[in-house]
Every structure is written in C-alpha cells, then in structure tokens.
Write a protein that holds these residues in place. Structure first.
Motif, PDB file in Angstrom:
ATOM      1  N   THR A 235       1.136  -1.117   0.232  1.00 30.77           N
ATOM      2  CA  THR A 235       0.465  -0.596   0.216  1.00 30.77           C
ATOM      3  C   THR A 235       0.820   0.777   0.127  1.00 30.77           C
ATOM      4  OG1 THR A 235      -1.820  -1.012   1.292  1.00 30.77           O
ATOM      5  CG2 THR A 235      -2.281   1.078   1.139  1.00 30.77           C
ATOM      6  N   ASN A 236       2.024   1.040   0.754  1.00 33.74           N
ATOM      7  CA  ASN A 236       2.710   2.561   1.039  1.00 33.74           C
ATOM      8  C   ASN A 236       3.700   2.668  -0.030  1.00 33.74           C
ATOM      9  OD1 ASN A 236       1.835   3.366   3.888  1.00 33.74           O
ATOM     10  ND2 ASN A 236       3.183   2.255   4.585  1.00 33.74           N
ATOM     11  N   GLU A 237       3.820   1.964  -0.747  1.00 30.56           N
ATOM     12  CA  GLU A 237       5.165   2.028  -2.523  1.00 30.56           C
ATOM     13  C   GLU A 237       3.918   2.018  -3.085  1.00 30.56           C
ATOM     14  OE1 GLU A 237       6.971  -2.030  -2.361  1.00 30.56           O
ATOM     15  OE2 GLU A 237       7.944  -1.355  -0.661  1.00 30.56           O
ATOM     16  N   ASN A 238       2.496   1.971  -3.407  1.00 29.52           N
ATOM     17  CA  ASN A 238       1.210   2.462  -4.355  1.00 29.52           C
ATOM     18  C   ASN A 238       1.235   3.542  -3.916  1.00 29.52           C
ATOM     19  OD1 ASN A 238       2.110   0.022  -5.212  1.00 29.52           O
ATOM     20  ND2 ASN A 238      -0.121  -0.804  -4.776  1.00 29.52           N
ATOM     21  N   LEU A 239       1.309   4.404  -2.648  1.00 29.12           N
ATOM     22  CA  LEU A 239       0.998   5.925  -2.839  1.00 29.12           C
ATOM     23  C   LEU A 239       2.005   6.567  -3.195  1.00 29.12           C
ATOM     24  CD1 LEU A 239      -1.016   5.555   0.382  1.00 29.12           C
ATOM     25  CD2 LEU A 239      -1.984   5.329  -1.516  1.00 29.12           C
ATOM     26  N   LEU A 240       3.515   5.797  -3.065  1.00 27.76           N
ATOM     27  CA  LEU A 240       3.949   6.651  -2.710  1.00 27.76           C
ATOM     28  C   LEU A 240       4.512   6.965  -4.792  1.00 27.76           C
ATOM     29  CD1 LEU A 240       7.208   4.841  -0.712  1.00 27.76           C
ATOM     30  CD2 LEU A 240       6.732   7.570  -0.839  1.00 27.76           C
ATOM     31  N   LEU A 241       3.919   5.612  -5.204  1.00 30.33           N
ATOM     32  CA  LEU A 241       3.877   6.156  -7.101  1.00 30.33           C
ATOM     33  C   LEU A 241       3.267   7.378  -7.666  1.00 30.33           C
ATOM     34  CD1 LEU A 241       4.309   2.091  -7.696  1.00 30.33           C
ATOM     35  CD2 LEU A 241       5.655   3.777  -8.156  1.00 30.33           C
ATOM     36  N   ALA A 242       1.604   7.457  -6.730  1.00 33.85           N
ATOM     37  CA  ALA A 242       1.124   7.647  -6.725  1.00 33.85           C
ATOM     38  C   ALA A 242       1.180   9.179  -6.935  1.00 33.85           C
ATOM     39  CB  ALA A 242      -0.431   7.969  -5.907  1.00 33.85           C
ATOM     40  N   LYS A 243       2.546   9.334  -5.658  1.00 31.11           N
ATOM     41  CA  LYS A 243       2.438  10.571  -5.442  1.00 31.11           C
ATOM     42  C   LYS A 243       3.246  11.263  -6.357  1.00 31.11           C
ATOM     43  CE  LYS A 243       2.955  13.275  -1.184  1.00 31.11           C
ATOM     44  NZ  LYS A 243       3.266  13.753   0.106  1.00 31.11           N
ATOM     45  N   LYS A 244       4.196  10.258  -7.173  1.00 33.89           N
ATOM     46  CA  LYS A 244       5.321  10.905  -7.606  1.00 33.89           C
ATOM     47  C   LYS A 244       4.941  11.034  -9.094  1.00 33.89           C
ATOM     48  CE  LYS A 244       9.378   9.002 -10.255  1.00 33.89           C
ATOM     49  NZ  LYS A 244       9.969   8.184  -9.992  1.00 33.89           N
ATOM     50  N   ALA A 245       3.329  10.490  -9.646  1.00 37.55           N
ATOM     51  CA  ALA A 245       2.661  11.468 -10.580  1.00 37.55           C
ATOM     52  C   ALA A 245       1.606  11.708 -10.358  1.00 37.55           C
ATOM     53  CB  ALA A 245       1.497  10.152 -10.810  1.00 37.55           C
ATOM     54  N   GLY A 246       1.810  12.387  -8.873  1.00 39.88           N
ATOM     55  CA  GLY A 246       1.155  14.325  -9.359  1.00 39.88           C
ATOM     56  C   GLY A 246       0.102  14.304  -7.822  1.00 39.88           C
ATOM     57  N   ALA A 247      -0.901  12.594  -7.976  1.00 40.40           N
ATOM     58  CA  ALA A 247      -1.743  12.558  -7.224  1.00 40.40           C
ATOM     59  C   ALA A 247      -1.733  13.184  -5.512  1.00 40.40           C
ATOM     60  CB  ALA A 247      -2.587  11.419  -7.147  1.00 40.40           C
TER      61      ALA A 247
ATOM     62  N   SER B 290       3.002   6.229  11.819  1.00 35.84           N
ATOM     63  CA  SER B 290       3.037   5.393  11.374  1.00 35.84           C
ATOM     64  C   SER B 290       3.925   5.532   9.723  1.00 35.84           C
ATOM     65  CB  SER B 290       2.281   3.964  10.319  1.00 35.84           C
ATOM     66  OG  SER B 290       0.655   4.706  10.111  1.00 35.84           O
ATOM     67  N   PRO B 291       4.420   4.478   9.062  1.00 34.18           N
ATOM     68  CA  PRO B 291       4.970   5.358   7.703  1.00 34.18           C
ATOM     69  C   PRO B 291       4.354   5.908   6.761  1.00 34.18           C
ATOM     70  CG  PRO B 291       5.506   2.977   8.462  1.00 34.18           C
ATOM     71  CD  PRO B 291       4.808   3.110   9.457  1.00 34.18           C
ATOM     72  N   ILE B 292       3.073   5.433   6.660  1.00 36.90           N
ATOM     73  CA  ILE B 292       1.645   5.422   5.281  1.00 36.90           C
ATOM     74  C   ILE B 292       1.586   7.137   5.704  1.00 36.90           C
ATOM     75  CG2 ILE B 292      -0.046   4.996   7.218  1.00 36.90           C
ATOM     76  CD1 ILE B 292      -1.444   4.539   4.333  1.00 36.90           C
ATOM     77  N   THR B 293       1.742   7.764   7.163  1.00 34.43           N
ATOM     78  CA  THR B 293       1.369   9.405   7.856  1.00 34.43           C
ATOM     79  C   THR B 293       2.980  10.029   7.169  1.00 34.43           C
ATOM     80  OG1 THR B 293       2.411   9.057   9.634  1.00 34.43           O
ATOM     81  CG2 THR B 293       0.170   9.090   9.115  1.00 34.43           C
ATOM     82  N   LYS B 294       4.106   9.270   7.076  1.00 37.27           N
ATOM     83  CA  LYS B 294       4.711  10.302   6.438  1.00 37.27           C
ATOM     84  C   LYS B 294       4.634  10.618   4.768  1.00 37.27           C
ATOM     85  CE  LYS B 294       7.663   8.869   9.886  1.00 37.27           C
ATOM     86  NZ  LYS B 294       7.102   7.964  10.636  1.00 37.27           N
ATOM     87  N   ILE B 295       3.920   9.603   4.450  1.00 40.97           N
ATOM     88  CA  ILE B 295       3.588   9.568   2.621  1.00 40.97           C
ATOM     89  C   ILE B 295       2.255  10.869   2.076  1.00 40.97           C
ATOM     90  CG2 ILE B 295       3.407   8.598   0.856  1.00 40.97           C
ATOM     91  CD1 ILE B 295       4.477   5.572   2.015  1.00 40.97           C
ATOM     92  N   ALA B 296       1.720  10.614   3.015  1.00 41.69           N
ATOM     93  CA  ALA B 296      -0.140  11.648   2.847  1.00 41.69           C
ATOM     94  C   ALA B 296       0.272  13.016   3.060  1.00 41.69           C
ATOM     95  CB  ALA B 296      -0.850  10.722   3.982  1.00 41.69           C
ATOM     96  N   ASP B 297      -0.860  13.525   2.181  1.00 42.99           N
ATOM     97  CA  ASP B 297      -0.929  15.255   2.310  1.00 42.99           C
ATOM     98  C   ASP B 297      -1.824  15.103   2.978  1.00 42.99           C
ATOM     99  OD1 ASP B 297       0.675  15.598   0.234  1.00 42.99           O
ATOM    100  OD2 ASP B 297      -0.175  14.006  -1.243  1.00 42.99           O
ATOM    101  N   ILE B 298      -2.871  14.615   3.195  1.00 37.58           N
ATOM    102  CA  ILE B 298      -3.464  13.509   4.714  1.00 37.58           C
ATOM    103  C   ILE B 298      -4.147  12.931   5.389  1.00 37.58           C
ATOM    104  CG2 ILE B 298      -6.722  14.657   4.929  1.00 37.58           C
ATOM    105  CD1 ILE B 298      -6.494  16.273   2.376  1.00 37.58           C
ATOM    106  N   VAL B 299      -4.381  13.355   6.585  1.00 38.18           N
ATOM    107  CA  VAL B 299      -4.517  11.826   7.577  1.00 38.18           C
ATOM    108  C   VAL B 299      -5.625  11.827   8.018  1.00 38.18           C
ATOM    109  CG1 VAL B 299      -3.575  10.459   9.360  1.00 38.18           C
ATOM    110  CG2 VAL B 299      -1.760  11.057   7.590  1.00 38.18           C
ATOM    111  N   LEU B 300      -6.253  10.814   8.239  1.00 37.02           N
ATOM    112  CA  LEU B 300      -7.503  10.340   9.347  1.00 37.02           C
ATOM    113  C   LEU B 300      -7.244   9.687   9.860  1.00 37.02           C
ATOM    114  CD1 LEU B 300      -9.833  11.601   5.634  1.00 37.02           C
ATOM    115  CD2 LEU B 300      -9.834  13.255   8.132  1.00 37.02           C
ATOM    116  N   ILE B 301      -7.744   9.514  10.731  1.00 35.40           N
ATOM    117  CA  ILE B 301      -7.330   8.460  11.959  1.00 35.40           C
ATOM    118  C   ILE B 301      -8.634   8.448  12.381  1.00 35.40           C
ATOM    119  CG2 ILE B 301      -6.447   7.912  14.480  1.00 35.40           C
ATOM    120  CD1 ILE B 301      -4.160   8.289  12.320  1.00 35.40           C
ATOM    121  N   MET B 302      -8.243   6.626  12.231  1.00 33.91           N
ATOM    122  CA  MET B 302      -9.438   5.782  13.012  1.00 33.91           C
ATOM    123  C   MET B 302      -9.418   4.748  13.699  1.00 33.91           C
ATOM    124  SD  MET B 302      -8.670   2.807  11.191  1.00 33.91           S
ATOM    125  CE  MET B 302      -9.742   1.254  11.672  1.00 33.91           C
TER     126      MET B 302
END
Length: 286
Positions: free
Chosen positions: A198-210, A221-233
């Motif tokens: 999941t994190n590697e694919n999000l990095l690809l998406a971010k690199k593409a401009g998303a 967690s690592p995903i929060t460092k990748i994300a522009d917006i974080v929602l905690i559940m």
C-alpha cells in the motif's frame, strides 16, 4: 539452517538470549518484556519510538530470535499472551448466552465508532472532502481486509459519479498508481499504516502528482509520512484478531463521512448519479 522459534515461548526466548544482545537490542528487548501485552497492538514504528531505538534494531532483534520478521514475532507473542476466546472479543466468555454475546459485541462496535468520532480531525476531514470533490479520478489502495474496504469505498464513490476504482492485485495497483495525475486522489487504507504494498503504491501515486489521503489507526506509521491528509480511525487488533469487523466498521465510517461530505458539495449532481445507478440495477430485483 535456522530453526524457527516455537510459538508460545517468546518471552522465555527473549530472556534466554538477553545477555547476547547488543545494548540497543537489550533496550528494545527490555521494553518488550515490560510491555508485552501492548506490543501485540503496535507497529514496528510505534515499538521503536516507545523503546527509543531505531526500527532496524527491532527488526534485527526479531531475526536474532529466529523470527522471519516483526509480524511473525508479534504472532508468536500473541499466542503467548492471548487466551483462545480473547481474540474473538476481550470480554466474551464461553459462558455467555446469545443475549450477552449480542450486548458485548455490539457495545464494542459502538465504542469503536465513538472513539473514531473523537479522533477524527475536522480540519483534516474538510481538506479530504475538498480534494475528493475536485478530483477527476479517485483510486483506493489497500490489501487484505483493507483491500475489501477499498473496494467498498470505490463503489460508494462511483454511485455519486466519482470515477476511480480499487484493484485487489498489487501489481495492477502499482500500474494504476503510476497512471494517476495531478487531478487525481489516491486514498490509502491501512490499519497498521505499515503495509509495504500500500505504501509503495501511494508513493508511486504521489510521484505521478496525485494527492494522497491516508486512513489508518496509527498516527505515527510510515503511511502518515507519505500522505498529504491523514484521517485516524480506531482499530485495536493483535495478530490473532486481524480483519476484525470492529476495525472494518471504523474504516467504513470514515469512508461514509467522506462520501456524504462530497455528496453534499455536489448536491443535485450526486442525486442524479444515485438515481441513474439505482435504475441501472433495479431490474435485477424481483
């Protein structure tokens, strides 16, 4: 050839190897020995932070103890600590009748939703709704149980006219992520926030401009460092209770918040698409 450590003897195994560990490994090992019941709910990032060591130290310790990795270590530790009925629900007992079972399980689900409500940051939620509203494409990413949530999320947004999707195959996910653009949004769903695919694919998406939105129960967690917006559940899971419905309910509540928020922004357009999709499937019913 290395012999894999027998499950159920984890804490004894740590003690027996303690003197042969490096100082930083001993620091991590000591924290585990003192906080074992908490460890099964933590990610490697959380454990390393709380023990004040590096993540590589934790992973190296796991390998020295003959475990394949941190998840393998947590599974064995959970088997040390968790009784057979505990991973169904912490308060459920074999003596519970159907009435007591119903009360305990549904109360737990309600508590999960209430706790999730407390953790949702209105500002972050507003940002997420805004970027989803303006997105021309929304792609959801998740694997395992979170992958099922991603599929449900994609369907709910499709019904209000938001194009996108959620593949279950991680290779297709990578392709879809790479093909996103600056008018797209990638939503990563991961309870631990430490799922590599999941994190590697999000990095690809971010690199593409998303733009990247993360839905996770782990704020460090690592995903929060990748994300522009974080929602905690909220999702308190150990390795023996992964894919719990309580966690999925929490995830879906966040998805519903986002979907309703975007629907309100789209107003008549969202209603139009809902009517179109309802009519498209109406003849499938008796």
């Amino acid at each position: 050839m290395e012999v894999k450590q027998e499950a159920g003897k984890t804490l004894l195994h740590i003690r027996s190897h303690y003197n042969g560990l490096t100082k930083t490994e001993q620091k991590a090992a000591q924290y585990i020995l003192e906080h074992a019941p908490e460890i099964i709910y933590q990610s490697v990032t959380e454990l390393a932070s709380k023990a004040d060591v590096g993540e590589t130290t934790v992973l190296r310790l796991c390998r020295k103890l003959k475990f394949q990795g941190f998840q393998d270590f947590k599974l064995s530790l959970a088997q040390d600590l968790v009784q057979p009925m505990d991973y169904l629900h912490t308060e459920v007992t074999e003596e519970d009748d159907p009435s007591a079972l119903t009360n305990k399980i549904i109360t737990a689900h309600i508590q999960t939703l209430e706790q999730t409500r407390e953790l949702v940051n209105p500002e972050e939620l507003g940002k997420a709704i805004d970027v989803l509203h303006h997105a021309k494409q929304i792609q959801f990413f998740g694997v395992g149980s979170s992958g099922l949530t991603a599929k449900q999320a994609a369907q709910s947004f499709l019904r209000i006219g938001k194009r996108g999707g959620a593949s279950t195959d991680t290779h297709f996910q990578a392709v879809e992520a790479a093909l996103l653009s600056d008018d797209s949004v990638a939503v990563g769903i991961s309870i631990s926030g430490s799922t590599k695919d999941t994190n590697e694919n999000l990095l690809l998406a971010k690199k593409a401009g998303a733009k990247v939105i993360a839905i996770t129960s782990n704020a460090r967690s690592p995903i929060t460092k990748i994300a522009d917006i974080v929602l905690i559940m909220v999702a308190r899971e150990n390795p023996l209770s992964s894919s719990s419905l309580a966690a999925k309910i929490s995830q879906l509540s966040i998805i519903d918040l986002l979907n309703v928020g975007v629907s309100l922004r789209m107003k008549d357009q969202a209603l139009k698409f809902k009517e179109l999709t309802a009519k498209a499937t109406s003849d499938k019913l008796y």
